[in-house]
Motif scaffolding. Structure first.
Motif, PDB file in Angstrom:
ATOM      1  N   SER A 161       0.813  -1.226   0.000  1.00 31.10           N
ATOM      2  CA  SER A 161       0.000   0.000   0.000  1.00 31.10           C
ATOM      3  C   SER A 161       0.843   1.270   0.000  1.00 31.10           C
ATOM      4  O   SER A 161       0.418   2.307  -0.489  1.00 31.10           O
ATOM      5  CB  SER A 161      -0.918   0.017   1.223  1.00 31.10           C
ATOM      6  N   ARG A 162       2.040   1.188   0.605  1.00 30.58           N
ATOM      7  CA  ARG A 162       2.894   2.387   0.760  1.00 30.58           C
ATOM      8  C   ARG A 162       4.323   1.918   1.041  1.00 30.58           C
ATOM      9  O   ARG A 162       4.579   0.717   1.115  1.00 30.58           O
ATOM     10  CB  ARG A 162       2.364   3.282   1.897  1.00 30.58           C
ATOM     11  N   LEU A 174       8.067   0.702   1.201  1.00 29.74           N
ATOM     12  CA  LEU A 174       8.909  -0.173   0.371  1.00 29.74           C
ATOM     13  C   LEU A 174       8.076  -1.108  -0.504  1.00 29.74           C
ATOM     14  O   LEU A 174       8.477  -1.416  -1.636  1.00 29.74           O
ATOM     15  CB  LEU A 174       9.846  -0.996   1.265  1.00 29.74           C
ATOM     16  N   ARG A 208      -4.367  -3.724   2.627  1.00 27.72           N
ATOM     17  CA  ARG A 208      -5.457  -4.140   3.531  1.00 27.72           C
ATOM     18  C   ARG A 208      -6.493  -3.039   3.666  1.00 27.72           C
ATOM     19  O   ARG A 208      -7.382  -3.118   4.487  1.00 27.72           O
ATOM     20  CB  ARG A 208      -4.925  -4.573   4.886  1.00 27.72           C
ATOM     21  N   ASP A 258      -5.047  -9.098   4.845  1.00 31.02           N
ATOM     22  CA  ASP A 258      -4.428  -8.698   6.105  1.00 31.02           C
ATOM     23  C   ASP A 258      -3.683  -9.934   6.589  1.00 31.02           C
ATOM     24  O   ASP A 258      -4.305 -10.958   6.929  1.00 31.02           O
ATOM     25  CB  ASP A 258      -5.506  -8.283   7.112  1.00 31.02           C
ATOM     26  N   ASN A 316       6.461  -8.393   2.051  1.00 28.37           N
ATOM     27  CA  ASN A 316       7.098  -7.154   2.530  1.00 28.37           C
ATOM     28  C   ASN A 316       6.463  -6.627   3.821  1.00 28.37           C
ATOM     29  O   ASN A 316       7.114  -5.919   4.586  1.00 28.37           O
ATOM     30  CB  ASN A 316       6.973  -6.098   1.419  1.00 28.37           C
ATOM     31  N   TYR A 335      11.855  -4.657  18.086  1.00 33.70           N
ATOM     32  CA  TYR A 335      11.648  -4.842  16.641  1.00 33.70           C
ATOM     33  C   TYR A 335      12.692  -5.819  16.082  1.00 33.70           C
ATOM     34  O   TYR A 335      12.355  -6.735  15.319  1.00 33.70           O
ATOM     35  CB  TYR A 335      11.750  -3.482  15.946  1.00 33.70           C
ATOM     36  N   VAL A 379      15.790   2.961   5.286  1.00 36.54           N
ATOM     37  CA  VAL A 379      15.170   3.706   4.188  1.00 36.54           C
ATOM     38  C   VAL A 379      14.084   4.645   4.710  1.00 36.54           C
ATOM     39  O   VAL A 379      13.311   4.287   5.603  1.00 36.54           O
ATOM     40  CB  VAL A 379      14.538   2.720   3.167  1.00 36.54           C
ATOM     41  N   THR A 436      10.839   5.915   5.040  1.00 35.83           N
ATOM     42  CA  THR A 436       9.431   5.566   4.849  1.00 35.83           C
ATOM     43  C   THR A 436       8.728   5.967   6.148  1.00 35.83           C
ATOM     44  O   THR A 436       9.375   6.478   7.061  1.00 35.83           O
ATOM     45  CB  THR A 436       9.258   4.045   4.667  1.00 35.83           C
TER      46      THR A 436
END
Ligand code: NAP
Length: 229
Positions: free
Chosen positions: A13-14, A16, A36, A59, A84, A151, A184, A186
């Motif tokens: 959707s956005r 990477l 999603r 999803d 991704n 993370y 990156v 984002t």
């Protein structure tokens, strides 16, 4: 459409994922890109690339929605499956500080769910194709400095699950890739990140394509260098 290579990009959707979809489309591929919700970015790509882009909904933390997508794509053959989708929550916190739900959400989204997608879709990938998922340099236990520890541990878990998947499919001729894209800019990477999307994603697609027809599991960065586990 039948002569074109096909990529399925999960979580496009956005950020990477959207850039991956655009990169494959620019290279003349057929792209099945998932979102999603509504994605303005994918709508714009659809205007530019027409029927070369198919937009699907999934999803990944909802297993029934992943199974439904698998059903809709049952007749498709993929050259590349690229999972991704990922989230980052409570990145600066420690195990004592984090809300349990935030940590569990990360493990579910970044480790368990990508592997469920791979379990369900990997037989749709051509035998000389590529199954890739977006890991991170931060997923390396050997290289860890403790940065974004929660993370990072979710990406280390992803790496472990992919390694275990490989152990169950040692005869598989597909390439299995854990790809680290670099840091990156984002929504997740923030504006402080070192790289523009254009400095990462074309290299990621190059390296994925170079791995087609090369069986085995590799944890690699955008340049194709193997990373320590
Ligand atoms: N940016 C970096 O520096 C960096 C570095 C290393 C690794 N990565 C990894 O690269 C991947 C993409 O990161 P990004 O920077 O592009 O992040 P982002 O801008 O936050 O985008 C995340 C993408 O994942 C999707 N997603 C999240 N949860 C999902 C779910 N349950 N089901 C389906 N899609 C879901 C999002 O969809 P919605 O729009 O619906 O939320 C969005 O398309 C992630 O796996 C991330 O961990 C990023």
């Amino acid at each position: 459409m039948s002569n074109k290579s096909t990529a399925l990009v999960i979580g496009a959707s956005r950020g990477l994922g959207l850039a991956l979809a655009e990169e494959y489309l620019t290279r003349g591929w057929q792209v099945i890109a998932t979102t999603r919700g509504h994605s303005e970015g994918l709508d714009k790509l659809r205007q530019r690339f027409g029927v070369s882009l198919e937009i699907e909904q999934v999803d990944i933390i909802d297993l029934s929605s992943v199974r439904a997508l698998r059903g809709r794509l049952d007749a498709r053959e993929l050259d590349t499956l690229f999972v991704n989708a990922g989230i980052c929550k409570a990145n600066e916190l420690t195990p004592l500080q984090v809300a349990e739900k935030d940590y569990l959400d990360m493990l579910l989204t970044n480790a368990l769910s990508p592997m469920r997608v791979i379990e369900l879709f990997h037989d749709r990938v051509k035998v000389d194709g590529v199954v890739a998922t977006m890991s991170s340099e931060l997923g390396s236990i050997a290289d860890s400095t403790g940065f974004w520890e929660l993370y990072s541990s979710s990406k280390a878990a992803l790496n472990m699950l992919m390694k275990s998947f490989h152990a169950r499919h040692v005869e598989d001729t597909r390439a299995l890739l854990l790809v680290a894209p670099g840091w990156v800019r984002t929504d997740m990477g923030s504006q402080d990140a070192l790289l523009d999307v254009s400095e990462s994603i074309p290299l990621v697609v190059d390296v994925v394509n170079r791995n087609a027809g090369v069986p085995g599991l590799r944890f690699i960065n955008r340049h194709g260098d193997e990373l320590p586990w």
